[in-house]
Design a protein around this motif. Structure first.
Motif, PDB file in Angstrom:
ATOM      1  N   ASP A  91       1.671  10.289  -7.209  1.00  8.88           N
ATOM      2  CA  ASP A  91       3.163   9.814  -6.744  1.00  8.88           C
ATOM      3  C   ASP A  91       2.390   8.313  -7.106  1.00  8.88           C
ATOM      4  OD1 ASP A  91       5.236   9.241  -5.370  1.00  8.88           O
ATOM      5  OD2 ASP A  91       4.443   8.088  -4.204  1.00  8.88           O
ATOM      6  N   LYS A  92       1.343   7.660  -6.482  1.00  7.94           N
ATOM      7  CA  LYS A  92       0.923   6.557  -6.914  1.00  7.94           C
ATOM      8  C   LYS A  92       0.558   5.894  -7.930  1.00  7.94           C
ATOM      9  CE  LYS A  92       1.498   6.327  -2.241  1.00  7.94           C
ATOM     10  NZ  LYS A  92       2.479   5.822  -1.644  1.00  7.94           N
TER      11      LYS A  92
ATOM     12  N   GLN B 237       2.226   1.075  -3.874  1.00 12.31           N
ATOM     13  CA  GLN B 237       1.129   1.063  -4.339  1.00 12.31           C
ATOM     14  C   GLN B 237       0.210   2.290  -4.466  1.00 12.31           C
ATOM     15  OE1 GLN B 237       2.284  -3.322  -6.518  1.00 12.31           O
ATOM     16  NE2 GLN B 237       0.041  -2.391  -6.175  1.00 12.31           N
ATOM     17  N   GLY B 238      -0.372   2.552  -3.502  1.00 10.71           N
ATOM     18  CA  GLY B 238      -1.414   2.897  -2.976  1.00 10.71           C
ATOM     19  C   GLY B 238      -2.379   2.194  -3.374  1.00 10.71           C
TER      20      GLY B 238
ATOM     21  N   GLU C  59      -8.827   8.915  -7.778  1.00  7.64           N
ATOM     22  CA  GLU C  59      -9.354   7.714  -8.351  1.00  7.64           C
ATOM     23  C   GLU C  59     -10.473   7.715  -8.670  1.00  7.64           C
ATOM     24  OE1 GLU C  59      -7.496   5.881  -9.063  1.00  7.64           O
ATOM     25  OE2 GLU C  59      -5.010   6.939  -8.686  1.00  7.64           O
ATOM     26  N   LYS C  60     -11.308   8.641  -7.964  1.00 12.18           N
ATOM     27  CA  LYS C  60     -12.959   8.125  -7.638  1.00 12.18           C
ATOM     28  C   LYS C  60     -13.992   9.408  -8.132  1.00 12.18           C
ATOM     29  CE  LYS C  60     -13.854   5.890  -3.193  1.00 12.18           C
ATOM     30  NZ  LYS C  60     -13.071   4.782  -3.593  1.00 12.18           N
TER      31      LYS C  60
ATOM     32  N   LEU D  59       0.990  -1.122  -0.505  1.00 12.10           N
ATOM     33  CA  LEU D  59      -0.107  -0.216   0.093  1.00 12.10           C
ATOM     34  C   LEU D  59       0.773   1.354   0.319  1.00 12.10           C
ATOM     35  CD1 LEU D  59      -2.905  -1.037   2.282  1.00 12.10           C
ATOM     36  CD2 LEU D  59      -3.095  -0.805   0.245  1.00 12.10           C
ATOM     37  N   HIS D  60       2.144   1.117   0.231  1.00 12.79           N
ATOM     38  CA  HIS D  60       2.935   2.056   0.599  1.00 12.79           C
ATOM     39  C   HIS D  60       3.289   2.679  -0.549  1.00 12.79           C
ATOM     40  CE1 HIS D  60       6.792   4.117   1.887  1.00 12.79           C
ATOM     41  NE2 HIS D  60       5.880   5.203   1.988  1.00 12.79           N
TER      42      HIS D  60
ATOM     43  N   GLU E  56      -6.041   2.547  -3.929  1.00 12.31           N
ATOM     44  CA  GLU E  56      -6.481   2.097  -5.498  1.00 12.31           C
ATOM     45  C   GLU E  56      -5.931   1.278  -5.928  1.00 12.31           C
ATOM     46  OE1 GLU E  56      -9.367   3.885  -5.239  1.00 12.31           O
ATOM     47  OE2 GLU E  56      -9.144   4.281  -3.686  1.00 12.31           O
ATOM     48  N   LYS E  57      -4.764   0.961  -6.389  1.00 15.12           N
ATOM     49  CA  LYS E  57      -3.874   0.156  -7.579  1.00 15.12           C
ATOM     50  C   LYS E  57      -4.057  -1.212  -7.028  1.00 15.12           C
ATOM     51  CE  LYS E  57      -2.456   3.422 -10.814  1.00 15.12           C
ATOM     52  NZ  LYS E  57      -4.130   3.852 -11.174  1.00 15.12           N
TER      53      LYS E  57
ATOM     54  N   LYS F  30     -10.109   9.761   1.058  1.00 11.30           N
ATOM     55  CA  LYS F  30     -10.393  10.460  -0.237  1.00 11.30           C
ATOM     56  C   LYS F  30     -11.732   9.150  -0.293  1.00 11.30           C
ATOM     57  CE  LYS F  30      -8.337  13.836  -1.462  1.00 11.30           C
ATOM     58  NZ  LYS F  30      -8.838  15.217  -1.038  1.00 11.30           N
ATOM     59  N   ARG F  31     -11.734   8.079   0.612  1.00 13.50           N
ATOM     60  CA  ARG F  31     -12.530   6.447   0.271  1.00 13.50           C
ATOM     61  C   ARG F  31     -13.789   7.192   1.506  1.00 13.50           C
ATOM     62  NH1 ARG F  31     -10.123   2.584  -1.823  1.00 13.50           N
ATOM     63  NH2 ARG F  31     -10.539   0.670  -0.015  1.00 13.50           N
TER      64      ARG F  31
ATOM     65  N   HIS G 108     -10.041  18.557  -5.505  1.00 12.64           N
ATOM     66  CA  HIS G 108      -9.405  18.008  -4.125  1.00 12.64           C
ATOM     67  C   HIS G 108     -10.592  17.612  -3.037  1.00 12.64           C
ATOM     68  CE1 HIS G 108      -9.364  21.359  -0.566  1.00 12.64           C
ATOM     69  NE2 HIS G 108      -8.644  19.915  -0.604  1.00 12.64           N
ATOM     70  N   GLU G 109     -11.902  16.970  -3.908  1.00 12.92           N
ATOM     71  CA  GLU G 109     -12.814  17.025  -2.770  1.00 12.92           C
ATOM     72  C   GLU G 109     -13.317  15.186  -3.183  1.00 12.92           C
ATOM     73  OE1 GLU G 109     -16.428  20.585  -3.630  1.00 12.92           O
ATOM     74  OE2 GLU G 109     -16.682  18.423  -4.473  1.00 12.92           O
ATOM     75  N   GLN G 110     -12.764  14.587  -3.686  1.00  4.05           N
ATOM     76  CA  GLN G 110     -13.153  13.279  -3.856  1.00  4.05           C
ATOM     77  C   GLN G 110     -12.021  12.242  -4.330  1.00  4.05           C
ATOM     78  OE1 GLN G 110     -16.928  13.553  -6.439  1.00  4.05           O
ATOM     79  NE2 GLN G 110     -15.740  12.457  -7.322  1.00  4.05           N
ATOM     80  N   GLY G 111     -10.506  12.844  -4.656  1.00  4.43           N
ATOM     81  CA  GLY G 111      -9.435  12.518  -5.150  1.00  4.43           C
ATOM     82  C   GLY G 111      -9.761  12.268  -6.502  1.00  4.43           C
TER      83      GLY G 111
ATOM     84  N   GLU H 203      -1.296  11.631  -4.400  1.00  2.00           N
ATOM     85  CA  GLU H 203      -1.681  10.748  -4.825  1.00  2.00           C
ATOM     86  C   GLU H 203      -1.361  10.396  -6.414  1.00  2.00           C
ATOM     87  OE1 GLU H 203      -6.738  10.264  -5.137  1.00  2.00           O
ATOM     88  OE2 GLU H 203      -6.032  12.517  -4.888  1.00  2.00           O
TER      89      GLU H 203
END
Lengths: 221, 221
Positions: free
Chosen positions: B138-139, A49-50, B52-53, A46-47, A52-53, A139-140, B47-50, B136
């Protein structure tokens, strides 16, 4: 709050009974029970790749656990994220225990800084493990952001104790927040600019700051 | 590097020719050409949702632009992320231009802090717009992390100039990095703990720090 290979106590590792049979693109995480290996692998992947990925299969591969076995321990990716947060909490508990063995609050705070500086190459690649996770979890809507906040609060509380022991009774909390914020922020900049020297320079500045606070404490006390 | 409603110059906004036809769950972004509205909406929704989402449809809705029209301007989500980064860059240019109108470097740095403190409620909800985006990106492997780094470097360079003007010729860069790191870190903690007062307290501490540096500069000069 990074994983240091040097100054911190490692969990007891049983040596592998034979050479690792399956080379992979990333180093395998430390041996141990499958559940612990999966939790440590989750924290690492997770560090890198994050959230989401990352797939459950990525974590199974890094832990060297057959994918079919993973579901025995973790049904969902959320449960693996929670296990990763728990691995961070355990790592932090071990770090604090090692720091508490040092004689003075000044030594303890500076050893915390030294650990961060030691990890600057990893931080330049992926940021702070807990900080970048906090940013993603915000964001989740899985509620795990507040689980991680509980872990970060442990570090804040510990740092506050150290500043209090340095004689800063009225602003210990504020100084603890400032220290952890500086670390989180310099991790983000070090990662954004891919520049480990940023972390080294800021770490040295924070060392001088802690020394000056300790000197003030001495002159008051 | 947040969007302030108060102390900063707004782009010239053409008034809407009729009342907004479709109420939505979030406030609509400022009027303007469709491309500009989409870029500003992308910055806000990311900003609000990121990243990925967020879907292109989310951004179209926030910009009040029909989805079919979006593809005329932006073919992919990556292009919308790039437009959002560009919106951040333009916002930062406006902010710097407003700050540069203030008489002293001390005033300018403290006005930057005041803008951050003003935005503490939004930061508690969603973190720093550029900082959480950097984390975000970065990933992801779209290369946009380096586009955002270019924007953040503009703020660092500007802050360095201010510290240099305060008389800190040898460590102006280091102090600029420390200031921006403190802001990025306290944004992360404010967001993690959902506590806007953390940002206010740290902001006041940084104000005192800037005052003390300015006093030192005066006593030297």
């Amino acid at each position: 709050m990074t994983y240091s290979d040097s100054a911190e106590p490692s969990p007891p590792a049983s040596p592998p009974s034979q050479p690792s049979p399956s080379p992979a693109s990333r180093p395998k995480v430390a041996r141990g029970g499958k559940r612990e290996r999966l939790a440590a692998a989750a924290a690492q992947v997770l560090h890198e790749q994050g959230v989401e990925k990352t797939t459950i299969a990525d974590i199974a591969r890094a832990a060297d656990v057959p994918l079919g076995n993973v579901y025995y321990y973790f049904k969902t990716k959320d449960q693996l994220v929670e296990a990763a947060i728990d691995a961070h909490a355990q790592h932090l508990a071990g770090l604090i225990s090692a720091l508490d063995a040092l004689p003075t609050p000044q030594d303890r705070l500076k050893a915390l800084l030294a650990g961060w500086i030691d990890q600057r190459e990893l931080t330049a690649r992926h940021g702070c493990p807990t900080g970048s996770l906090a940013s993603e979890l915000d964001k989740r809507d899985d509620g795990l952001d507040q689980t991680l906040a509980t872990v970060m609060r442990v570090l804040l509380d510990w740092a506050e104790q150290q500043f209090r022991a340095l004689g800063r009774t009225s602003d210990a909390r504020e100084l603890a927040v400032a220290l952890i914020a500086s670390y989180q922020g310099i991790s983000l900049l070090t990662n954004t600019f891919r520049d480990p020297e940023m972390m080294a320079t800021e770490g040295r500045r924070l060392e001088r700051w802690i020394d000056s606070l300790a000197d003030q404490g001495l002159s008051v006390g």
